[in-house]
Enzyme design. Structure first.
Site, PDB file in Angstrom:
ATOM      1  N   ASP A 188       0.792  -1.230   0.000  1.00 22.98           N
ATOM      2  CA  ASP A 188       0.000   0.000   0.000  1.00 22.98           C
ATOM      3  C   ASP A 188       0.822   1.277   0.000  1.00 22.98           C
ATOM      4  OD1 ASP A 188       1.118  -0.058   2.512  1.00 22.98           O
ATOM      5  OD2 ASP A 188      -0.688  -0.774   3.505  1.00 22.98           O
ATOM      6  N   GLU A 222      -0.278  -9.173  -1.234  1.00 22.22           N
ATOM      7  CA  GLU A 222      -0.884  -8.695   0.015  1.00 22.22           C
ATOM      8  C   GLU A 222      -2.104  -7.823  -0.287  1.00 22.22           C
ATOM      9  OE1 GLU A 222       1.013  -5.874   2.811  1.00 22.22           O
ATOM     10  OE2 GLU A 222       1.119  -7.532   4.201  1.00 22.22           O
ATOM     11  N   GLU A 255      -2.147   5.000   3.314  1.00 22.69           N
ATOM     12  CA  GLU A 255      -2.074   3.631   2.787  1.00 22.69           C
ATOM     13  C   GLU A 255      -3.438   3.019   2.474  1.00 22.69           C
ATOM     14  OE1 GLU A 255      -0.348   4.751   5.381  1.00 22.69           O
ATOM     15  OE2 GLU A 255       1.772   4.342   4.974  1.00 22.69           O
ATOM     16  N   HIS A 308       6.471   4.490  13.796  1.00 25.23           N
ATOM     17  CA  HIS A 308       6.811   5.451  12.736  1.00 25.23           C
ATOM     18  C   HIS A 308       5.623   5.893  11.896  1.00 25.23           C
ATOM     19  CE1 HIS A 308       6.499   1.730  10.471  1.00 25.23           C
ATOM     20  NE2 HIS A 308       6.313   2.471   9.401  1.00 25.23           N
ATOM     21  N   ARG A 353       2.746   7.645   9.959  1.00 26.20           N
ATOM     22  CA  ARG A 353       2.437   9.052   9.673  1.00 26.20           C
ATOM     23  C   ARG A 353       1.222   9.558  10.453  1.00 26.20           C
ATOM     24  NH1 ARG A 353       4.191  11.507   4.607  1.00 26.20           N
ATOM     25  NH2 ARG A 353       5.346   9.960   3.461  1.00 26.20           N
ATOM     26  N   HIS A 402      13.083   4.790  13.383  1.00 25.05           N
ATOM     27  CA  HIS A 402      12.907   5.005  11.937  1.00 25.05           C
ATOM     28  C   HIS A 402      13.629   6.289  11.528  1.00 25.05           C
ATOM     29  CE1 HIS A 402      10.627   5.423   8.140  1.00 25.05           C
ATOM     30  NE2 HIS A 402      10.405   4.128   8.262  1.00 25.05           N
TER      31      HIS A 402
HETATM   32  N1  UDP Z   1      12.163  -4.045  10.244  1.00 26.99           N
HETATM   33  C1  UDP Z   1      13.538  -4.064  10.091  1.00 26.99           C
HETATM   34  N2  UDP Z   1      14.296  -3.241  10.866  1.00 26.99           N
HETATM   35  C2  UDP Z   1      13.750  -2.365  11.770  1.00 26.99           C
HETATM   36  C3  UDP Z   1      12.336  -2.342  11.914  1.00 26.99           C
HETATM   37  C4  UDP Z   1      11.569  -3.190  11.118  1.00 26.99           C
HETATM   38  O1  UDP Z   1      14.074  -4.841   9.288  1.00 26.99           O
HETATM   39  O2  UDP Z   1      14.509  -1.642  12.432  1.00 26.99           O
HETATM   40  C5  UDP Z   1      11.354  -4.919   9.370  1.00 26.99           C
HETATM   41  C6  UDP Z   1      10.407  -5.836  10.083  1.00 26.99           C
HETATM   42  O3  UDP Z   1      10.971  -7.116  10.227  1.00 26.99           O
HETATM   43  C7  UDP Z   1       9.189  -5.885   9.172  1.00 26.99           C
HETATM   44  C8  UDP Z   1       9.269  -4.613   8.377  1.00 26.99           C
HETATM   45  O4  UDP Z   1      10.569  -4.070   8.570  1.00 26.99           O
HETATM   46  O5  UDP Z   1       9.252  -6.956   8.266  1.00 26.99           O
HETATM   47  C9  UDP Z   1       8.218  -3.644   8.848  1.00 26.99           C
HETATM   48  O6  UDP Z   1       8.463  -2.442   8.283  1.00 26.99           O
HETATM   49  P1  UDP Z   1       7.826  -1.096   8.777  1.00 26.99           P
HETATM   50  O7  UDP Z   1       7.443  -1.207  10.203  1.00 26.99           O
HETATM   51  O8  UDP Z   1       8.788  -0.041   8.368  1.00 26.99           O
HETATM   52  O9  UDP Z   1       6.563  -0.922   7.817  1.00 26.99           O
HETATM   53  P2  UDP Z   1       5.066  -1.434   7.831  1.00 26.99           P
HETATM   54  O10 UDP Z   1       5.069  -2.910   7.937  1.00 26.99           O
HETATM   55  O11 UDP Z   1       4.370  -0.730   8.952  1.00 26.99           O
HETATM   56  O12 UDP Z   1       4.530  -0.983   6.501  1.00 26.99           O
END
Ligand code: UDP
Length: 376
Positions: free
Chosen positions: A99, A121, A135, A216, A218, A248
């Site tokens: 997204d 997804e 998103e 993190h 928004r 982040h």
């Molecule tokens: N992740 C990572 N390092 C970090 C924080 C998260 O590799 O310091 C990985 C985590 O394993 C997961 C993904 O990043 O698979 C999640 O990403 P994020 O939280 O940025 O985005 P969202 O899933 O909320 O879109």
């Protein structure tokens, strides 16, 4: 023999890369298909880390990110940049994930060229276009365009069917985040040096229960992040716990967390972790506090209770299974729910069950087979 179908995978952020790499590796290994990869660079350093560990070499790299870029400017840059790549590659399919702005613009650019879009997804919905923002709207746009929808769960499939998506185009495949987690866990076993970077902080907090934290989103900017930071500060007054918080790179997040938590002895504010180190953090944590989407899927697979610091979730499966709980961004509530898990063994045990509502680790192969069987 027919020439292989060309699938152009388009992505730009760390979570997309994590969920895409098992599929891209599968596409590349299958002689019936040809894999091409375009990254937008919507995230830079943290994207490159995932590409490196997973061995994905992009054929195109757009580097669209500018400091303080508005969403309008990002959208324009993505749409024109991705469109040019599609004109050059002329793929049979464009594959997007999730997204993000990159995924939405990839789908739109493909649609403008009448190239069919496959959505990895698909079907996640919170039902609120402001949470998560932007998103929820991005994924609805992609859902309108896509010709193949890879829904991670039946809940996601049902959400698409409620929007009148043609049922024959929706496939429940599981979520490739579980394929990725299995792969990285196996890789760490073979190469423990990949997670050596956490050794110092693990030593510093030896004997304490670790709480892994990420935040993190928004929609939590302006109020929510401060409330989350304050909850962590209060929890850190306890001497039996320590918080490890990879922050982040977004400056809005950094500023709040460093101001409120910079001098807390029981909080380690650290640089974003690469994927192996993050998998290690999940593994050593007693529980997880997060507003991330992907982490809500990974933690249940490892039997770690997750408190989700958001008002809504598009991943109700973890909540229904009892391994995740929505706690919002109210400071008192976050502190209360966390302390309950720390102090009430029964409450903890009820949530700490390994459960895999999001997939069995075979998602990528299912998707590869679907591409190979589908004529466009
Ligand atoms: N992740 C990572 N390092 C970090 C924080 C998260 O590799 O310091 C990985 C985590 O394993 C997961 C993904 O990043 O698979 C999640 O990403 P994020 O939280 O940025 O985005 P969202 O899933 O909320 O879109």
């Amino acid at each position: 023999m027919n020439s292989p179908q060309v699938i152009l995978s388009v992505f730009g952020t760390r979570p997309e890369a994590i969920k895409m790499f098992p599929v891209i590796r599968g596409l590349a290994a299958d002689p019936r298909l040809e894999s091409r990869v375009c990254v937008s660079g919507q995230h830079r350093a943290i994207l490159d880390q995932v590409l490196e560990i997973s061995g994905i070499k992009p054929d195109h790299d757009l580097a669209v990110m500018q400091p303080d870029q508005t969403l309008d400017a990002l959208t324009v840059n993505l749409l024109t940049g991705l469109g040019q790549v599609m004109d050059e590659e002329k793929p049979d399919w464009v594959l997007v994930q999730g997204d993000t702005a990159t995924a939405m613009c990839g789908a739109l650019a493909a649609y403008y060229r009448k190239i069919p879009v496959a959505h990895l997804e698909a079907g996640l919905r919170s039902g609120n276009i402001h949470h998560p923002w932007p998103e929820e709207v991005n994924r609805k746009i992609i859902g309108t365009i896509a010709a193949l929808h890879f829904a991670p769960t039946e809940t996601a499939q049902q959400a698409l069917l409620r929007e009148n998506v043609n049922p024959s185009t929706v496939h429940v495949t599981g979520n490739s985040v579980i394929d990725a987690l299995h792969w990285i866990t196996g890789t760490i076993k073979q190469r423990p040096e990949l997670v050596a970077g956490l050794a110092d902080v693990e030593k510093r907090f030896a004997g304490k229960r670790i709480i892994g934290v990420t935040s993190h989103r928004r929609e939590n900017f302006g109020g929510g992040l401060e409330a989350i930071a304050e909850a962590i500060r209060r929890l850190a007054e306890r001497n039996d716990v320590a918080m490890i918080f990879p922050v982040h790179p977004n400056p809005n997040v950094r500023k709040v967390m460093e101001t409120v938590l910079g001098d807390c002895a029981n909080v380690a504010l650290i640089e974003p972790l690469d994927y192996p180190h993050f998998a290690r953090l999940l593994d050593i944590s007693t529980l997880i506090l997060t507003d991330s989407g992907g982490v809500q899927e990974e933690a249940p697979a490892l039997g770690k209770p997750v408190l989700v610091m958001r008002e809504t979730t598009e991943r109700p499966e973890g909540v229904e299974a009892g391994t995740a709980k929505l706690v919002g961004t109210d400071t008192d509530r976050i502190v209360y729910e966390t302390e309950r898990l720390l102090d009430d063994e029964g409450a903890y045990a009820a949530m700490a069950r390994a459960h895999n509502p999001f997939g069995d680790g075979q998602t990528a192969q299912r998707i590869v087979d679907l591409f190979a069987q589908t004529d466009c």
